[in-house]
Enzyme design. Structure first.
Site, PDB file in Angstrom:
ATOM      1  N   GLU A 150       0.859  -1.047   0.051  1.00  0.00           N
ATOM      2  CA  GLU A 150       0.016  -0.459   0.613  1.00  0.00           C
ATOM      3  C   GLU A 150       0.943   0.995   0.453  1.00  0.00           C
ATOM      4  OE1 GLU A 150      -4.085  -1.532   2.159  1.00  0.00           O
ATOM      5  OE2 GLU A 150      -2.352  -1.277   3.434  1.00  0.00           O
ATOM      6  N   CYS A 184       3.313   8.106   0.811  1.00  0.00           N
ATOM      7  CA  CYS A 184       4.132   7.688   2.243  1.00  0.00           C
ATOM      8  C   CYS A 184       3.928   6.012   1.581  1.00  0.00           C
ATOM      9  CB  CYS A 184       2.840   7.405   3.500  1.00  0.00           C
ATOM     10  SG  CYS A 184       3.285   6.239   4.818  1.00  0.00           S
ATOM     11  N   CYS A 234       6.453  -7.037   6.542  1.00  0.00           N
ATOM     12  CA  CYS A 234       8.003  -7.074   7.006  1.00  0.00           C
ATOM     13  C   CYS A 234       8.314  -7.416   8.233  1.00  0.00           C
ATOM     14  CB  CYS A 234       7.642  -5.690   7.737  1.00  0.00           C
ATOM     15  SG  CYS A 234       8.661  -4.799   9.064  1.00  0.00           S
ATOM     16  N   CYS A 287       6.949  -5.871  15.062  1.00  0.00           N
ATOM     17  CA  CYS A 287       6.459  -4.922  16.074  1.00  0.00           C
ATOM     18  C   CYS A 287       4.933  -5.402  16.215  1.00  0.00           C
ATOM     19  CB  CYS A 287       6.522  -3.355  16.426  1.00  0.00           C
ATOM     20  SG  CYS A 287       8.707  -2.908  15.461  1.00  0.00           S
ATOM     21  N   CYS A 346       2.225  -2.965  15.878  1.00  0.00           N
ATOM     22  CA  CYS A 346       1.799  -2.692  14.199  1.00  0.00           C
ATOM     23  C   CYS A 346       1.168  -3.451  13.202  1.00  0.00           C
ATOM     24  CB  CYS A 346       3.328  -1.788  13.420  1.00  0.00           C
ATOM     25  SG  CYS A 346       3.697  -1.534  11.509  1.00  0.00           S
ATOM     26  N   CYS A 371      -0.352   5.569  10.227  1.00  0.00           N
ATOM     27  CA  CYS A 371       0.995   4.427  10.886  1.00  0.00           C
ATOM     28  C   CYS A 371       0.275   3.298  11.023  1.00  0.00           C
ATOM     29  CB  CYS A 371       1.257   5.408  11.614  1.00  0.00           C
ATOM     30  SG  CYS A 371       2.365   7.166  11.289  1.00  0.00           S
TER      31      CYS A 371
HETATM   32  N1  SAH Z   1       9.616  -0.215   9.999  1.00  0.00           N
HETATM   33  C1  SAH Z   1       9.348   1.141   9.713  1.00  0.00           C
HETATM   34  C2  SAH Z   1       8.828   1.825   8.932  1.00  0.00           C
HETATM   35  C3  SAH Z   1       7.622   2.140   8.672  1.00  0.00           C
HETATM   36  S1  SAH Z   1       6.303   2.578  10.410  1.00  0.00           S
HETATM   37  C4  SAH Z   1       9.674   1.462  10.776  1.00  0.00           C
HETATM   38  O1  SAH Z   1       8.991   1.257  12.434  1.00  0.00           O
HETATM   39  O2  SAH Z   1       9.888   3.385  11.197  1.00  0.00           O
HETATM   40  C5  SAH Z   1       5.889   4.172  10.244  1.00  0.00           C
HETATM   41  C6  SAH Z   1       5.422   4.286  11.535  1.00  0.00           C
HETATM   42  O3  SAH Z   1       4.942   4.280  12.680  1.00  0.00           O
HETATM   43  C7  SAH Z   1       6.739   3.759  12.505  1.00  0.00           C
HETATM   44  O4  SAH Z   1       7.172   5.729  13.281  1.00  0.00           O
HETATM   45  C8  SAH Z   1       6.245   3.539  13.506  1.00  0.00           C
HETATM   46  O5  SAH Z   1       6.588   2.386  14.764  1.00  0.00           O
HETATM   47  C9  SAH Z   1       4.816   3.855  13.472  1.00  0.00           C
HETATM   48  N2  SAH Z   1       2.983   3.277  13.628  1.00  0.00           N
HETATM   49  C10 SAH Z   1       3.212   1.695  13.424  1.00  0.00           C
HETATM   50  N3  SAH Z   1       2.804   0.860  14.426  1.00  0.00           N
HETATM   51  C11 SAH Z   1       0.834   2.250  15.230  1.00  0.00           C
HETATM   52  C12 SAH Z   1       0.356   2.262  15.266  1.00  0.00           C
HETATM   53  N4  SAH Z   1      -0.704   1.330  15.397  1.00  0.00           N
HETATM   54  N5  SAH Z   1      -0.119   3.565  15.769  1.00  0.00           N
HETATM   55  C13 SAH Z   1       0.742   4.345  15.419  1.00  0.00           C
HETATM   56  N6  SAH Z   1       2.058   4.811  14.657  1.00  0.00           N
HETATM   57  C14 SAH Z   1       2.353   3.481  14.556  1.00  0.00           C
END
Ligand code: SAH
Length: 374
Positions: free
Chosen positions: A113, A126, A133, A137, A140, A364
């Protein structure tokens, strides 16, 4: 948080599975490589310049429009060097059409996406850098499905070109426009697909028509904190903004929220970030998703403030976006305000990010690329 860290660590995938590669595309290549590729196909090298002007400057989508190339070779060059790598599956918009999320199918059926966000003064794309991935985490959505494969440079670039075409054609409210900012905050961990990501950054910043001619200052690479890759990025001479997804100032909590922390600790990640700032003179962004009663305590804000105090840094607080199956939610407004105040007390620049695209699961951490039901 209840996950034992050994389990999380075991599910980290740093090296992408080997898969069939997408067809090569001129966006994978430097100008010299494009000229060589055209010559290999039996054509004059200057045809590469014409193709580049079409793809990067005029944003030409179909060979019929390339009327400065003789009809006979147009189709052949286009099919060999400008194959369509992304097929739109679904597009959803919100914010009166100024936020648009597109689900793309790649040649092998993988789904990714991208999100286009238009503001009064800028337009941000974006983009995804991997299908899925491997960083796992727990808050996410992308991490939950695991890593399918790395994307190629051209597959990354095509997402931005698609957004640029939509803006140029006036499809986004606000009149014809251009992409001014690019953030690697879609699906995937960009620093785990280093080579393809650097290639894409070159195509973004190279002057038109060699590339898109977008300022490096408008490009943000966001990472969980792969320290060797951050160190390498600092030496590329590409002054992009580095964003570090920190989410906790202490190793005990960060080990569970960002499992790569079991390999590179908070101090090592921040050390690499400060070195990046020193080398590039660019302010580093610290991303911190505020999760109710998990990482939003005032003492953690205080600890974070002490770690960041006096550094070339900006904190982006992101109210946690909901993801399927997660028990976690965004912090209470009063806790969020207290967190901001603690950081400001230490003189640390902080903003709370607006959560554009939440209602279309485009914010995000919400990109999961499920195929639409029938
Ligand atoms: N893998 C990279 C880039 C993708 S995520 C990274 O982690 O930086 C982009 C941002 O969204 C990251 O800071 C991630 O931690 C954050 N993110 C992931 N899940 C989220 C959620 N459920 N709510 C808010 N931010 C989130």
């Amino acid at each position: 948080m209840s996950e034992p860290q050994s389990r999380n660590a075991a599910q980290l995938t740093l090296v992408a599975p080997r898969r069939a590669k997408p067809q090569r595309h001129l966006a994978d290549m430097t100008m010299a490589e494009r000229r060589a590729a055209v010559a290999e196909l039996g054509e004059k090298p200057f045809r590469a310049d014409q193709l580049s002007r079409h793809y990067f400057a005029k944003l030409t989508a179909s060979p019929e429009q390339m009327t400065d190339l003789p009809g006979g070779i147009r189709e052949r060059l286009a099919s060999q060097l400008m194959p369509s790598l992304l097929t739109p599956v679904r597009e959803i918009a919100c914010d009166g059409g100024t936020t648009r999320k597109t689900l793309w199918r790649l040649f092998d059926g993988s789904l990714v996406e991208s999100v286009l966000m238009r503001y009064p003064d800028r337009a941000t794309m974006c983009v995804s850098s991997q299908a899925g991935c491997g960083m796992n985490c727990p808050f996410c959505a992308t991490g939950q499905a695991g890593l399918t494969r790395n994307m190629s440079t051209a597959e990354i670039v095509e997402q931005v070109v698609a957004g640029a075409r939509a803006l140029a054609a006036g499809e986004v409210p606000g009149g014809p426009g251009r992409v001014s900012n690019i953030v690697f905050m879609g699906m995937g961990e960009p620093m785990a697909n280093y080579k393809a990501v650097i290639g894409a950054v070159h195509r973004f910043v190279d002057p038109s028509p060699e590339g898109l001619g977008i300022s490096a200052r408008g490009i943000t690479v966001s990472t969980v904190g792969l320290v060797p890759a951050i160190e390498k990025l600092a030496g590329e001479g590409l002054p992009v903004t580095l964003a570090v997804s920190l989410h906790a100032p202490d190793d005990e909590l960060r080990d569970t929220l960002v499992p790569i922390n079991t390999r590179w600790k908070v101090a090592e990640v921040l050390g690499a970030a400060w070195e990046y700032a020193a080398k590039t003179k660019r302010r580093v962004s610290i991303e911190y998703a505020l999760i109710k009663d998990v990482n939003d305590q005032e003492w953690r804000a205080d600890l974070l403030g002490r770690l960041l105090k006096g550094k070339l840094v900006h904190v982006n607080l992101i109210p946690l976006n909901p993801t399927p199956g997660s028990k976690w939610t965004a912090s209470r407004p009063e806790d969020e305000r207290a967190f901001v105040r603690r950081l400001e007390f230490h003189g640390v620049a902080v903003t709370v990010r607006d959560t554009r695209g939440r209602e279309i699961d485009g914010a995000c951490g919400q990109l999961a690329a499920a195929a639409p039901e029938a």
